[in-house]
Design a protein around this motif. Structure first.
Motif, PDB file in Angstrom:
ATOM      1  N   ALA A 193       4.415   2.354   2.093  1.00  0.00           N
ATOM      2  CA  ALA A 193       5.049   3.064   1.285  1.00  0.00           C
ATOM      3  C   ALA A 193       5.307   3.952   1.663  1.00  0.00           C
ATOM      4  O   ALA A 193       7.481   4.176   1.842  1.00  0.00           O
ATOM      5  CB  ALA A 193       4.780   3.097  -0.144  1.00  0.00           C
ATOM      6  N   THR A 205       0.849  -1.282  -0.094  1.00  0.00           N
ATOM      7  CA  THR A 205       0.119  -0.125  -0.530  1.00  0.00           C
ATOM      8  C   THR A 205       0.443   1.181   0.213  1.00  0.00           C
ATOM      9  O   THR A 205       1.893   0.784   0.681  1.00  0.00           O
ATOM     10  CB  THR A 205      -1.202   0.534   1.293  1.00  0.00           C
ATOM     11  OG1 THR A 205       0.176   0.614   2.469  1.00  0.00           O
ATOM     12  CG2 THR A 205      -1.602  -1.583   1.216  1.00  0.00           C
ATOM     13  N   GLU A 206       0.284   2.267  -0.149  1.00  0.00           N
ATOM     14  CA  GLU A 206       1.058   3.719  -0.649  1.00  0.00           C
ATOM     15  C   GLU A 206       1.037   3.861   0.968  1.00  0.00           C
ATOM     16  O   GLU A 206       2.745   5.011   1.010  1.00  0.00           O
ATOM     17  CB  GLU A 206       0.561   4.481  -1.446  1.00  0.00           C
ATOM     18  CG  GLU A 206       0.651   6.529  -1.145  1.00  0.00           C
ATOM     19  CD  GLU A 206       1.767   6.659  -2.055  1.00  0.00           C
ATOM     20  OE1 GLU A 206       2.962   7.494  -1.808  1.00  0.00           O
ATOM     21  OE2 GLU A 206       1.852   5.285  -2.796  1.00  0.00           O
ATOM     22  N   HIS A 255       5.365  -1.090  -6.203  1.00  0.00           N
ATOM     23  CA  HIS A 255       4.071  -1.629  -5.258  1.00  0.00           C
ATOM     24  C   HIS A 255       3.513  -2.989  -5.625  1.00  0.00           C
ATOM     25  O   HIS A 255       4.030  -4.237  -6.969  1.00  0.00           O
ATOM     26  CB  HIS A 255       3.202  -0.571  -5.988  1.00  0.00           C
ATOM     27  CG  HIS A 255       1.807  -0.682  -5.598  1.00  0.00           C
ATOM     28  ND1 HIS A 255       0.935  -0.849  -4.330  1.00  0.00           N
ATOM     29  CD2 HIS A 255       0.387  -1.446  -6.186  1.00  0.00           C
ATOM     30  CE1 HIS A 255      -0.117  -1.236  -4.123  1.00  0.00           C
ATOM     31  NE2 HIS A 255      -0.906  -1.585  -5.605  1.00  0.00           N
ATOM     32  N   SER A 314       0.711  -6.046  -4.313  1.00  0.00           N
ATOM     33  CA  SER A 314      -1.576  -5.540  -4.100  1.00  0.00           C
ATOM     34  C   SER A 314      -1.711  -6.930  -3.771  1.00  0.00           C
ATOM     35  O   SER A 314      -0.921  -7.798  -4.105  1.00  0.00           O
ATOM     36  CB  SER A 314      -2.027  -4.609  -4.726  1.00  0.00           C
ATOM     37  OG  SER A 314      -3.460  -4.646  -4.063  1.00  0.00           O
TER      38      SER A 314
END
Length: 347
Positions: A144, A140-141, A157, A159
């Motif tokens: 990150a 996930t951002e 990334h 998911s």
């Protein structure tokens, strides 16, 4: 492609790491890729302190390296920061083999919850582990951003997905649901201290609290909260029935990097109540979940969300797309490095 995956989390453990690897490996094998899983069951092991369900492999660089050399992979992925992960890391560095890693678990927070040590003490260990990796895969951002702030990278990334053939709203509820006061509030996952289950079990919203899962805190919490329903481990259709028949899925964890169970619940049409933290912030929006520091308020509001919309959002997560992202993040081992690998094994 021949892909070696080194993981300290594997069957019979039931957690997000194992389920993610299982699903992605299934996708990759279905496409013709050859996958070698180097896991604790291949070595002598001991139970993890305070968590006997998890086995810690007694394997060093040579033992892990021998299995990697025998398989001769085109890419190496180290999934976890446990004993096998460290052994594989040492082997790859010693033999100039590129590899990728993943950040599945909020290790600093987990260690802090279990030992009382500040999470900040653990981040230097995480930096050291991931520093030689060609890429660090992250779900996930929000995570990150956290890793970047702690100088971990470069990031890629990766998911998660959901099996919509199993997780959908058309299942009949479990029989025991029919005798429970509504609304039925469901938790699925490990029953362990880092999952913050007390916040859910101690919430004041009326109805029934159902816990599906196993773990080291099960005996303590079932004694502490006798009005809750602890159903133990369930998988496949039996688990999907629990999701589909619930009125709201409650995700009290503050330490997850994604929360696979949330998208499984959504795919079954069940809205989610959670804290506004990493995982929920990246998975949920106002149409399928409610995030609030007051968990009771989140539960009350989530009960009014449209279940058809929840299903549509949950179905948007695909294991096929997840496998594509994983493949894109791998670092190939060059022909020269691969040829050199067996000779360097004994170095």
């Amino acid at each position: 492609m021949r892909i070696a995956i080194v993981t300290d989390a594997w069957h019979p453990q039931v957690n997000g790491v194992v389920r993610t690897l299982d699903a992605v490996i299934g996708e990759l094998r279905g496409r013709g890729h050859e996958i070698e899983v180097i896991s604790p069951d291949l070595f002598p092991s001991v139970p993890a302190p305070s968590y006997p369900e998890i086995r810690l492999a007694l394997a060093g660089r040579r033992g892990v390296g021998a299995r990697l050399a025998a398989f001769a992979p085109g890419s190496i992925h180290i999934a976890t920061e446990g004993p096998l992960g460290w052994a594989a890391r040492r082997h790859c560095i010693a033999n100039s083999l590129p590899f990728t890693t993943a950040y599945h678990t909020q290790f600093p927070d987990y260690v802090s919850r279990r030992t009382g040590l500040p999470a900040g003490c653990i981040w230097p260990v995480m930096r050291r582990f991931h520093a030689p990796a060609a890429r660090v895969m992250v779900a996930t951002e929000t995570i990150a951003q956290q890793l970047s702030a702690n100088r971990i990278g470069p990031l890629h990334h990766w998911s998660r997905g959901v099996d919509t053939a199993i997780f959908h709203p058309d299942h009949l509820p479990p029989e025991f649901y029919f005798s429970l006061p509504r609304p039925i509030q469901l938790y699925v996952g490990r029953v362990a201290v880092e999952k913050n289950l007390e916040a859910f079990l101690g919430s004041a919203h009326p109805g029934s609290k159902v816990v599906v899962g196993d773990g080291p805190a099960l005996e303590k919490l079932s004694a502490q909260y006798p009005d809750a329903y602890f159903m133990g481990r369930r998988t496949g259709e039996a688990l999907a029935r629990c999701y589909a028949g619930a009125d709201v899925f409650v995700f009290p964890s503050r330490t997850d990097t994604f929360g696979l169970v949330m998208i499984e619940a959504l795919a079954c049409g069940t809205p989610v109540a959670a804290y506004p933290v990493a995982g929920p912030l990246d998975v949920l929006d106002s149409e399928c979940g409610v995030m609030d520091e007051d968990l009771d308020a989140a539960i009350a509001s989530a009960l009014h969300l449209d279940r058809r919309t929840c299903r549509q959002i949950g179905r948007g997560f695909s294991w096929s797309a997840s496998a594509n992202q994983f493949l894109a993040g791998l670092e190939p081992i060059g022909a020269a490095q691969s040829a050199r690998h067996p000779r360097l094994l004994s170095a």
